[in-house]
Design a protein around this motif. Structure first.
Motif, PDB file in Angstrom:
ATOM      1  N   GLN A 180       0.834  -1.217  -0.025  1.00  0.00           N
ATOM      2  CA  GLN A 180       0.113   0.065   0.090  1.00  0.00           C
ATOM      3  C   GLN A 180       1.021   1.314  -0.127  1.00  0.00           C
ATOM      4  O   GLN A 180       0.627   2.165  -0.665  1.00  0.00           O
ATOM      5  CB  GLN A 180      -0.994  -0.170   1.189  1.00  0.00           C
ATOM      6  N   VAL A 181       2.048   0.991   0.841  1.00  0.00           N
ATOM      7  CA  VAL A 181       2.578   2.431   0.703  1.00  0.00           C
ATOM      8  C   VAL A 181       3.494   2.641  -0.443  1.00  0.00           C
ATOM      9  O   VAL A 181       3.559   3.744  -1.112  1.00  0.00           O
ATOM     10  CB  VAL A 181       3.828   2.169   2.092  1.00  0.00           C
ATOM     11  N   ALA A 182       3.963   1.602  -1.102  1.00  0.00           N
ATOM     12  CA  ALA A 182       4.595   1.474  -2.380  1.00  0.00           C
ATOM     13  C   ALA A 182       3.902   2.183  -3.600  1.00  0.00           C
ATOM     14  O   ALA A 182       4.270   2.743  -4.260  1.00  0.00           O
ATOM     15  CB  ALA A 182       5.214   0.190  -2.699  1.00  0.00           C
ATOM     16  N   ALA A 183       2.544   1.613  -3.318  1.00  0.00           N
ATOM     17  CA  ALA A 183       1.556   2.014  -4.358  1.00  0.00           C
ATOM     18  C   ALA A 183       1.431   3.629  -4.433  1.00  0.00           C
ATOM     19  O   ALA A 183       1.126   4.258  -5.517  1.00  0.00           O
ATOM     20  CB  ALA A 183       0.095   1.539  -4.255  1.00  0.00           C
ATOM     21  N   ARG A 184       1.329   4.496  -3.376  1.00  0.00           N
ATOM     22  CA  ARG A 184       1.005   5.842  -3.183  1.00  0.00           C
ATOM     23  C   ARG A 184       1.843   6.481  -2.181  1.00  0.00           C
ATOM     24  O   ARG A 184       1.452   7.187  -1.302  1.00  0.00           O
ATOM     25  CB  ARG A 184      -0.310   6.163  -2.985  1.00  0.00           C
ATOM     26  N   PRO A 185       3.283   6.330  -2.395  1.00  0.00           N
ATOM     27  CA  PRO A 185       4.144   6.882  -1.400  1.00  0.00           C
ATOM     28  C   PRO A 185       4.133   8.535  -1.189  1.00  0.00           C
ATOM     29  O   PRO A 185       4.114   8.740   0.195  1.00  0.00           O
ATOM     30  CB  PRO A 185       5.546   6.475  -1.914  1.00  0.00           C
ATOM     31  N   PRO A 186       3.902   9.300  -2.046  1.00  0.00           N
ATOM     32  CA  PRO A 186       3.585  10.718  -1.559  1.00  0.00           C
ATOM     33  C   PRO A 186       2.504  11.025  -1.046  1.00  0.00           C
ATOM     34  O   PRO A 186       2.574  11.859  -0.027  1.00  0.00           O
ATOM     35  CB  PRO A 186       3.626  11.560  -3.086  1.00  0.00           C
ATOM     36  N   ALA A 187       1.492  10.104  -1.166  1.00  0.00           N
ATOM     37  CA  ALA A 187       0.176  10.240  -0.177  1.00  0.00           C
ATOM     38  C   ALA A 187       0.528   9.976   1.176  1.00  0.00           C
ATOM     39  O   ALA A 187       0.069  10.743   1.897  1.00  0.00           O
ATOM     40  CB  ALA A 187      -0.977   9.637  -0.944  1.00  0.00           C
ATOM     41  N   PHE A 188       1.107   8.907   1.269  1.00  0.00           N
ATOM     42  CA  PHE A 188       1.612   8.281   2.659  1.00  0.00           C
ATOM     43  C   PHE A 188       2.414   9.297   3.499  1.00  0.00           C
ATOM     44  O   PHE A 188       2.284   9.598   4.596  1.00  0.00           O
ATOM     45  CB  PHE A 188       2.069   7.267   2.540  1.00  0.00           C
ATOM     46  N   VAL A 189       3.297   9.924   2.706  1.00  0.00           N
ATOM     47  CA  VAL A 189       4.168  10.900   3.101  1.00  0.00           C
ATOM     48  C   VAL A 189       3.525  12.137   3.609  1.00  0.00           C
ATOM     49  O   VAL A 189       3.757  12.378   5.051  1.00  0.00           O
ATOM     50  CB  VAL A 189       5.506  11.375   2.089  1.00  0.00           C
ATOM     51  N   VAL A 190       2.762  12.794   2.966  1.00  0.00           N
ATOM     52  CA  VAL A 190       1.844  13.707   3.150  1.00  0.00           C
ATOM     53  C   VAL A 190       0.872  13.484   4.496  1.00  0.00           C
ATOM     54  O   VAL A 190       0.866  14.371   5.494  1.00  0.00           O
ATOM     55  CB  VAL A 190       1.126  14.332   1.992  1.00  0.00           C
ATOM     56  N   GLY A 191       0.221  12.626   4.148  1.00  0.00           N
ATOM     57  CA  GLY A 191      -0.752  12.194   5.333  1.00  0.00           C
ATOM     58  C   GLY A 191      -0.040  11.745   6.750  1.00  0.00           C
ATOM     59  O   GLY A 191      -0.476  12.429   7.618  1.00  0.00           O
ATOM     60  N   SER A 192       1.063  11.197   6.839  1.00  0.00           N
ATOM     61  CA  SER A 192       1.930  11.226   7.776  1.00  0.00           C
ATOM     62  C   SER A 192       2.312  12.201   8.440  1.00  0.00           C
ATOM     63  O   SER A 192       2.075  12.567   9.616  1.00  0.00           O
ATOM     64  CB  SER A 192       3.047  10.117   7.797  1.00  0.00           C
ATOM     65  N   VAL A 193       2.825  13.191   7.699  1.00  0.00           N
ATOM     66  CA  VAL A 193       3.069  14.713   8.220  1.00  0.00           C
ATOM     67  C   VAL A 193       2.096  15.377   8.772  1.00  0.00           C
ATOM     68  O   VAL A 193       2.246  15.882   9.785  1.00  0.00           O
ATOM     69  CB  VAL A 193       4.010  15.333   7.024  1.00  0.00           C
ATOM     70  N   VAL A 194       0.818  15.243   8.063  1.00  0.00           N
ATOM     71  CA  VAL A 194      -0.260  16.097   8.455  1.00  0.00           C
ATOM     72  C   VAL A 194      -0.802  15.654   9.959  1.00  0.00           C
ATOM     73  O   VAL A 194      -1.118  16.250  10.899  1.00  0.00           O
ATOM     74  CB  VAL A 194      -1.525  16.029   7.401  1.00  0.00           C
TER      75      VAL A 194
END
Length: 701
Positions: free
Chosen positions: A368-382
């Protein structure tokens, strides 16, 4: 399938050590002798002892500290003070009660003879001052306990007696630690045992690491306190408690990492000794790097202005070294002595599947992380930023009445005393001087917010003036009154304002200075350590940034918990520093475990992207187990009814869970996938090969 033991073909000091640790004839000696020696020394020597000093918890160089140091030259420097408060159970004190109280006051040694008892203006209470000879915390506690017993026996009908003042607060604080080592050790061991059973699902295996870590803990406590006693380093009752939690937490984490890799290797080779040699070799780098990071981190506390904080740093450094040595030497030897059956009922066999199935939780998370890494980076930071929002409201500096989770008699009596007497009576401020006592006294009395002032002790050219302020303790008005006193007395040589109120103000300023010095140093040391380990620039910066973000989020969430659930109004001045230290040092551990495995997989030809996914799959279970265990162990600090320990334990517990479940599981892998080989810059990694790039991840450790 036959395999020659991997260590048999190796040469060099490491190979020799591994042969000794895992050898058929030597393993039991390596396991048994250190355990017996450490246990024997701990039992024979016991923890070190030292005479406590009033300066132990005060920041060096501040006015209240200098005043306390000068007061030691007074004839009565070894005495403390207890305040006896008599209150009517209903209405006003019964008629004739003052005479009986006067006789009782003289019997318990109150100051003032026949006039020892001072009635309140409202007629509901009376007060007497009783000197308490100094000594250790235990001595003071015994004398206060005896005083309370004598008062209870002689108090007239309709009157209740309570004891407060500095001596009573010290006694009640000492009572917090009565049997504390046993309670804390028992609770910690119980938590570790339960989590090890859940993790391994074996009725036998958990006993081996728990025994090794328990012996390491006792040996670390004895070694640290004995060394500090010899070196003249200060420590207090909480030092051994925090040390014990740290050794249990870190030692068990190292054990989980080693045992998981050992179990994985048992599926590859028939010889369990070869499997253990490979497991130790593969985990040693991560454990040594982790332990070094923590040791360097806690040693930064040696730069603190507070003697007991410096002692905590030294003790924790000793504890981590002991935990790492026992985990890498004693534990492997102990495990190979038992054989594969120790994992019963899930005994690993050679040839068992070592590839993760598609339904693996950690593989699914990685996909799941590898499929949408930018989204997970942004979501985690938020998420981390939202949790850190509470930082804007954080304040430090607990009132003396807020230091205890359970309200002791000294605090309850101080609050009741403030209802019938001037607010500052229970905790008078002291002015200690070498100047002319009369001049200083006149200046003090002329200062605003001073209700009364008297010279209470003189000798050897030193005088002490006790000052009752017209301000409630720990209030902004009291802080302003201390500042006014210091400003008015600035012209007198060797004249210092001290006492509980002044010490609290200076402790807060000293803690701010410590944070300013130690925070950047911890980060710099961790960055350098990660840079040396990974031979990279980008990776260490990102990893440290994630850990700092975790700390900010943990402190923000904890502030909401403290104020909204537990009813705390502030953090203890030491909480931000100690929480930062342990979260950064221990939080980097899990990133080290993940990233070193990712590097190993990348260098094996899987490439950076596949390598980090394989590493997440391989280490997901063990790191999550380690994180949950470490969080639970630090939460155990709450068994002691002292607010500062509860706060430290809560912040670290929340921070470790965030780091384990969000940062290490989602954010770091997403960052690696987004950056690819740039994550390792300037280090280069081999390109992924066609055959390994798509190979499933190895079995979880």
């Amino acid at each position: 399938m036959t395999h020659r033991p991997a260590h048999a073909a190796d040469r060099g000091p490491l190979a020799a050590l591994l042969r000794t640790v895992t050898g058929r004839r030597t393993a039991w000696l390596v396991a048994l002798l250190p355990l017996l020696l450490a246990g024997g020394l701990a039992a024979a020597l016991g923890e070190g002892e030292r005479a406590p000093s009033p300066l132990d918890t005060l920041p060096a160089g501040y006015e209240s500290t200098l005043g306390t140091e000068l007061a030691a030259e007074l004839p009565a420097d070894d005495a403390s003070v207890a305040l006896v408060l008599w209150t009517a159970t209903e209405g006003q004190l019964p008629g004739g009660a003052l005479g009986e109280l006067g006789a009782l006051a003289q019997e318990v040694g109150a100051v003032g003879g026949p006039r020892a008892v001072r009635p309140s203006e409202d007629g509901t209470a009376a007060l007497a001052v009783v000197p308490v000879p100094g000594g250790s915390a235990t001595d003071v506690a015994e004398r206060v306990t005896e005083l309370r017993e004598n008062l209870d026996e002689g108090v007239p009908d309709g009157v209740e007696a309570q004891v407060t003042g500095p001596a009573a607060v010290q006694a009640d604080l000492a009572a917090v630690f009565d049997g504390a080592d046993f309670r804390l050790l028992g609770a910690t061991a119980a938590v570790v045992a339960v989590l090890l059973v859940v993790t391994y699902r074996s009725p036998v295996l958990w006993l081996v690491p728990l025994t090794v870590v328990a012996v390491a803990d006792r040996f670390a406590a004895v070694a640290a306190t004995q060394l500090m006693a010899q070196l003249g380093i200060a420590w207090d009752e909480s030092t051994v408690g925090i040390l014990s939690v740290l050794v249990f937490g870190a030692g068990t984490d190292y054990a989980l990492l080693l045992i998981s890799r050992y179990r994985d290797e048992l599926k590859r080779v028939a010889d369990r000794r070869a499997a253990m040699a490979t497991a130790v070799r593969r985990t040693a780098e991560a454990v040594v790097a982790s332990a070094t990071t923590v040791v360097l981190g806690v040693l930064t506390l040696l730069l603190s202005l507070v003697p007991t904080t410096r002692g905590l740093g030294f003790a924790c450094a000793v504890g981590i070294v002991v935990a790492a040595v026992f985990a890498l030497v004693v534990l492997p030897a102990a495990l190979v002595c038992f054989g594969r059956w120790v994992f019963w009922p899930r005994v690993p066999r050679e040839g068992d599947p070592t590839l993760v199935e598609g339904r693996s939780l950690w593989r699914r998370v990685g996909d799941q992380v590898a499929a949408r890494p930018p989204a997970f980076v942004v979501g985690s930071v938020v998420v981390l930023a939202a949790l850190a929002a509470g930082l804007a409201q954080v304040s430090t500096g607990l009132d003396q009445s807020d230091q205890f989770l359970e309200r002791p008699e000294a605090i309850a009596a101080a609050d009741r005393l403030a209802e019938s007497f001037p607010a500052g009576t229970s905790s008078p401020t002291q002015v200690v001087t070498r100047a002319a006592a009369g001049d200083v006294l006149a200046t003090v009395r002329s200062t605003g917010a001073v209700l009364s002032a008297d010279v209470t002790d003189q000798g050897d050219g030193v005088s002490q003036v006790d000052v009752v302020l017209d301000a409630a303790p720990s209030s902004p008005e009291a802080e302003e009154a201390i500042a006014s006193l210091r400003a008015e007395l600035a012209g007198y040589e060797d004249t210092y304002v001290t006492g509980t109120e002044a010490q609290a103000i200076d402790a807060r300023d000293g803690a701010a200075r410590d944070r300013l010095v130690i925070f950047p140093l911890i980060l710099a040391l961790v960055l350098v350590g990660l840079g040396v380990l990974l031979r990279s620039v980008v990776a260490p910066v990102l990893l440290v940034a994630t850990v700092v973000a975790t700390y900010a989020a943990a402190l923000g969430v904890s502030w909401w918990v403290f104020t909204g659930v537990l009813g705390f109004e502030a953090l203890d001045v030491s909480t931000p520093l100690l929480a930062f230290l342990f979260l950064v040092a221990l939080g980097v551990d899990y990133n080290i475990f993940l990233v070193t495995r990712a590097r190993e997989e990348a260098e094996a030809g899987h490439g950076t992207r596949a390598g980090v996914l394989r590493a997440l799959t391989a280490t997901g279970g063990v790191i999550t187990s380690a994180g949950v265990l470490l969080a639970a162990v630090f939460a155990v600090l709450g068994v002691l009814p002292l607010v500062v320990l509860a706060q430290i334990g809560t912040v670290i517990c929340i921070g470790v869970l965030l780091d384990t479940l969000l940062v290490r599981t989602v954010l770091v892998p997403a960052l690696v996938v987004v950056l690819g080989d740039r994550f390792w810059w300037p280090r280069r990694t081999p390109p992924a090969t066609a055959t390994t790039a798509t190979t499933p991840a190895p079995a979880p450790m």
